[in-house]
Write a protein that holds these residues in place. Structure first.
Motif, PDB file in Angstrom:
ATOM      1  N   GLN A  38      77.289 -27.991 -88.834  1.00 17.76           N
ATOM      2  CA  GLN A  38      75.908 -27.703 -88.459  1.00 17.76           C
ATOM      3  C   GLN A  38      75.419 -28.857 -87.610  1.00 17.76           C
TER       4      GLN A  38
ATOM      5  N   HIS B   9      63.656 -20.196 -82.732  1.00 17.06           N
ATOM      6  CA  HIS B   9      64.274 -21.420 -83.237  1.00 17.06           C
ATOM      7  C   HIS B   9      63.349 -22.180 -84.174  1.00 17.06           C
ATOM      8  N   HIS B  10      62.049 -22.078 -83.898  1.00 18.38           N
ATOM      9  CA  HIS B  10      61.084 -22.816 -84.709  1.00 18.38           C
ATOM     10  C   HIS B  10      59.828 -21.968 -84.827  1.00 18.38           C
ATOM     11  N   THR B  86      58.953 -22.840 -96.602  1.00 15.96           N
ATOM     12  CA  THR B  86      59.377 -23.762 -95.553  1.00 15.96           C
ATOM     13  C   THR B  86      60.855 -24.084 -95.743  1.00 15.96           C
ATOM     14  N   GLU B  88      65.059 -23.636 -93.500  1.00 18.23           N
ATOM     15  CA  GLU B  88      65.806 -23.140 -92.345  1.00 18.23           C
ATOM     16  C   GLU B  88      66.512 -21.851 -92.753  1.00 18.23           C
ATOM     17  N   TYR B  89      66.432 -20.857 -91.895  1.00 21.36           N
ATOM     18  CA  TYR B  89      66.953 -19.531 -92.203  1.00 21.36           C
ATOM     19  C   TYR B  89      68.076 -19.178 -91.231  1.00 21.36           C
ATOM     20  N   GLY B 104      70.093 -20.385 -86.357  1.00 15.75           N
ATOM     21  CA  GLY B 104      69.144 -20.835 -87.363  1.00 15.75           C
ATOM     22  C   GLY B 104      67.712 -20.836 -86.840  1.00 15.75           C
ATOM     23  N   THR B 105      66.783 -20.605 -87.754  1.00 12.32           N
ATOM     24  CA  THR B 105      65.354 -20.657 -87.443  1.00 12.32           C
ATOM     25  C   THR B 105      64.681 -21.556 -88.459  1.00 12.32           C
ATOM     26  N   THR B 106      63.986 -22.557 -87.965  1.00  9.70           N
ATOM     27  CA  THR B 106      63.235 -23.432 -88.853  1.00  9.70           C
ATOM     28  C   THR B 106      61.845 -22.848 -89.055  1.00  9.70           C
ATOM     29  N   GLN B 108      58.202 -23.355 -90.692  1.00  8.63           N
ATOM     30  CA  GLN B 108      57.271 -24.313 -91.277  1.00  8.63           C
ATOM     31  C   GLN B 108      56.007 -23.570 -91.657  1.00  8.63           C
TER      32      GLN B 108
END
Lengths: 112, 111
Positions: A38, B9-10, B86, B88-89, B104-106, B108
């Motif tokens: 990662q 992404h975020h 909250t 990361e997915y 991944g998607t963060t 918050q």
């Protein structure tokens, strides 16, 4: 119950030095084993997977290698680390005929 | 090449807002789909999975995902997020025996 352990948890290594990350699975036999990396902003990248002792498939060209000397042991190695090898490395396992994958605690590698 | 793409992404949301995270995969055959979550300082863990049957899958903590075969999509949803969401997915697809992850998607969530 099944458990997976990997070590070391954190590692700081100079460029050009060797690497060895170890992973063991307990409570199951003949698992599929995986190494993922990662890297920041790049998600999870499959590096290697193994369906049995001595059987390793490599997903990406790199200076890393993997070995499976025993049924439940998976080792990630490098002879000479590069700066770009820095990242978070995850070992994982799944049953042979199943699909859910279970992850270890991860190892932070910083190459300086 | 087989791949999994996550569009966001975020993502920043306020508590009680609704959530939808996009996921698309590129593979025309049989595929198994997963969403994993990684809370700060914790392991990756399975949120939900789809193998076959009802395309609307319910997971832990009020999450659900819908498999739309025609769109090659498996979007994750939650009607009302909490601060504890909250994390990361990661979307993942098992394609020809290998589990491939998205970027991944963060997420918050602001209290």
């Amino acid at each position: 119950s099944q458990t997976i352990h990997q070590w070391p948890a954190t590692l700081v290594q100079p460029v050009g030095s060797p690497l060895s990350l170890e992973c063991t699975v307990e409570g199951t036999s003949n698992p599929n084993l995986y190494w993922y990396r990662q890297a920041a902003g790049r998600g999870l990248q499959l590096l290697f997977y193994s369906v049995g002792i001595g059987q390793i498939s490599s997903e990406v060209p790199q200076n890393l290698s993997a070995s499976r000397p025993q049924d439940r042991q998976f080792i990630l190695s490098s002879k000479k680390l590069l700066l770009s090898d820095s990242g978070f490395y995850l070992c994982a396992w799944s049953v042979q005929v199943g699909n859910t994958i279970y992850f270890g605690e991860g190892s932070w590698l910083t190459v300086v | 090449a087989q791949s999994v793409s996550q569009h966001n992404h975020h993502v920043i949301l306020s508590e009680a807002a609704s959530l939808e995270l996009g996921c698309n995969y590129s593979y025309g055959g049989t595929v198994n789909l997963f969403w994993y979550v990684q809370y700060p300082g914790q392991h990756l863990q399975l949120l939900l999975k789809y193998f076959s049957g009802d395309p609307l899958v319910k997971g832990i903590k009020g999450f659900e995902a819908e498999f739309i075969k025609s769109k090659f999509s498996f979007n994750l949803r939650k009607p009302s997020v909490q601060w504890s969401d909250t994390a990361e997915y990661f979307c993942a697809a098992k394609l020809t025996g290998k589990l491939i992850f998205g970027q991944g998607t963060t997420l918050q969530v602001k209290p």
